[in-house]
Scaffold this active site. Structure first.
Site, mmCIF file in Angstrom:
data_model
loop_
_atom_site.group_PDB
_atom_site.id
_atom_site.type_symbol
_atom_site.label_atom_id
_atom_site.label_comp_id
_atom_site.label_asym_id
_atom_site.label_seq_id
_atom_site.Cartn_x
_atom_site.Cartn_y
_atom_site.Cartn_z
ATOM 1 C CG HIS A 15 -19.859 44.599 50.524
ATOM 2 N ND1 HIS A 15 -18.793 43.895 51.007
ATOM 3 C CD2 HIS A 15 -19.344 45.767 50.062
ATOM 4 C CE1 HIS A 15 -17.683 44.603 50.868
ATOM 5 N NE2 HIS A 15 -17.996 45.749 50.299
ATOM 6 C CD GLU A 70 -45.417 52.800 35.430
ATOM 7 O OE1 GLU A 70 -45.470 53.947 34.945
ATOM 8 O OE2 GLU A 70 -46.082 52.445 36.409
ATOM 9 C CE LYS A 129 -54.189 52.750 38.334
ATOM 10 N NZ LYS A 129 -53.880 53.809 37.362
#
Lengths: 418, 418
Positions: free
Chosen positions: A292, A271, A407
């Site tokens: 792995h 951010e 938003k």
């Protein structure tokens, strides 16, 4: 207590930013901090707030279940600190849960599983408008009214939000809930040393004074060493990499209890630096587990990543093996006289060597054991590095505008629903 | 049961591989599968092994704590399936733990926290040589000898390894432990539909027949639709992206219970494709949580990523809010008449629109609810896509050679210790 050691010997810093630029950026940052204009850092000097937090939030300490409602910067810092004391297997007498999402299955589980009489809630949102946190908290309030009753809501809820008018602030006022102020000068992802990170940690028994002490010690080391500090040198290297074909920054601790720290760091890095078409993708990993999973790609995929490995001094630690088993099979002799800690110590060094053999840029951070002091140091150094890298890249580390459109669209879509 | 739907309308496939290449690659894969030469896929047709697994592993079902010792392909598949039934908050009567690392703090916790009388162990390693799994299992054996006694070890341990000579196989033989064969023709990261993924899931109550049924249905759909299938079209797009400046592949489900699935998928993608300087970095994310962590970088950082979003049909589901709270504050009216599921539904669509507005390539997978059937379909489609992408990139999806050097160095360093 000992601060983490930095080994930058194979970081192979590409000279991209003129030396005086780093010097200037570091000087400016140190000056801003001294003048009290960098609250996310300066807050570690506060010597009275912790006692106040303890006193004001003590009413929650009687609940065996504590739930943090919040997301991103309102959860990842405290969650990282909680890992320091959280048992890996069976739960302790008091448990902390973080509800970061609005998945209906999870929220139904929350209301069904946790006995309301025994559960305390912390609702955390800096702006006081975060849709997820508001929705979570409203569900919880409805649930509490129908179980323990409206009159006892204030005994079990704490609100942390900035002291300005907002839906969450108004709700807290209307229900006469206990509140703590989210510092207005500190953004969510930089808030771990404020009440946002430290109150949940304090309630669950993390030594938050030590977290602050580690952060102060690391900040002092940086201020003393200035542009020669490992933090400044790393920031310069990472800023340079981000403009020279490197796309990703892998952070790989060899320590299970840094799993959430890598997610906290991911938000901080992503951010703060992901702007104006710039930024490198932060990649969390855990050694040896991710050897792995991701290591094949790191070693033989595109050479476009730089690496931070975090080493603990694990040698000789942990359980060992029975001579009976080792004697019975010569192919196991490599474990003779060794402990599980010896194995992870050998593995972390082997992975480092493999990355170096491939000429990949690696920085190593090492520390004796993961204490609250070390965690505080790691976190403030990550902040310093991120802020310095941003300033070298001429980016504002403290904004995050790109997600505003989502938003607005969310509310539009909610309004359009039948 | 319904298979996941694919929306590729904004994937904007860059034409890079000639059409006949995809057709050929798909035809070859279908032929290989029909001839029984692609065991990771064909195993979903097995109709008798599940009953045998149930019978042979039933002795573990009496233990309230079950521990899987294994890493990477030996843990991530079963761990993903366990999430389907695992409560998010308080534990169920029977719990499954995955010990994937050799952190001494974690191993000490394991031996200290879990009562040996009540704990069963599954040691899983295909090769039977994995250092971490061997070391974990040897610690556990020593612990069991000194607690429940050597004679009762075989009552509480199961070994899954391929039926060839290896340290783990010899150990199991010497101690007369119950074993199941890890299929030799199936690599770890492709082993979820074998006993490796299904036995731990079965023991913990996941409907593994439905997992297989979902996988079979998705495999049939692919075989029927061939190169026109969404899986083949996605693979072609992703293979093309990997050679045209795209560095990362983000997978972001809007569903908490797919958190480990994204890690399983990360290993599948990274180890299968990260070779010869090729491969794209797999990036796990969870919506809405990572909207508050990674989305800023996705939207405003470098445009070098492609996206897979996984949508559930969450609308109308989950708890709702009290009219009392909503009426008291007009700024909360966007939640009026809505549930928590409505919110996540609106958010997933809003994020999709934001990515599309930035002209970023997005594929959407959607399903009604995350059932074992859907999980099986998602997993086999991820395998098909990965294998097809590898073949288009002229890479062997089944190898992972790069990490061998680290294993050799680890033993050297262990030998050099004082």
């Amino acid at each position: 207590m000992t601060l983490p050691l930095h080994d930058l010997s194979t970081l192979a810093v590409p000279v991209r930013f003129p030396a005086h630029s780093l010097e200037e950026v570091v000087a400016t940052l140190i000056q801003e901090e001294a003048q009290g204009n960098l609250a996310p850092l300066s807050i570690v000097h506060d010597e009275v707030d912790l006692a106040r937090f303890e006193k004001e939030t003590n009413f929650l300490s009687k609940y065996p279940y504590l739930v943090v409602l919040g997301t991103g910067g309102s959860s990842l810092g405290a969650k990282s600190l909680y890992e320091l004391t959280k048992p890996n297997f069976l739960p302790a007498t008091q448990q902390l849960f973080f509800v970061e999402n609005v998945d209906p299955v999870t929220l139904e589980g929350l209301l069904k599983d946790l006995p309301p009489q025994e559960t305390g809630y912390l609702a955390i949102s800096k702006s006081g408008t975060t849709a997820e946190t508001m929705a979570q908290f409203l569900c919880v309030l409805k649930h509490l009214r129908s179980t323990v009753g409206a009159s006892s809501i204030r005994e079990r809820c704490l609100v942390i939000t900035q002291p300005t008018d907002s839906p969450l602030k108004r709700l807290a006022t209307r229900l006469a809930l206990k509140t703590l102020d989210h510092p207005t000068a500190i953004g969510g992802r930089f808030s771990v040393f404020s009440c946002v990170g430290l109150v949940p940690a304090l309630l669950i028994g993390v030594d938050v004074k030590e977290v602050r002490a580690g952060a102060r010690a690391a900040l002092s080391r940086f201020i003393q060493e200035k542009e020669a500090s490992a933090v400044a040198q790393s920031a310069a290297a990472f800023a340079a990499y981000s403009t020279t074909g490197y796309n990703a920054h892998v952070t790989m601790p060899y320590c299970d209890k840094l799993t959430t720290f890598t997610l906290w760091w991911r938000q901080l890095w992503a951010e703060s630096l992901g702007k104006q078409g710039l930024g490198t993708l932060p990649v969390p990993a855990i050694g040896t587990t991710d050897q792995h999973s991701q290591l094949q790609l790191f070693l033989e995929g595109p050479k476009d990543k730089f690496y931070t490995l975090l080493f603990t001094n694990a040698a000789t630690k942990g359980p060992d093996f029975s001579a009976e088993d080792l004697d019975a099979d010569s192919s196991l002799s490599y474990l003779e006289g060794r402990t599980i800690g010896d194995l992870i110590d050998a593995e972390q060094r082997a992975t480092l060597q493999c990355l170096r053999n491939k000429k990949l840029p690696v920085r190593v951070l090492s520390f004796d054991a993961l204490t609250p002091f070390v965690m505080g140091a790691l976190m403030i150094e990550a902040m310093l590095e991120t802020i310095l890298a941003a300033k070298l890249m001429k980016i504002d580390p403290f904004s995050q505008d790109a997600v505003e459109e989502g938003k607005i669209l969310t509310r539009t879509y909610l309004n359009e629903m039948a």
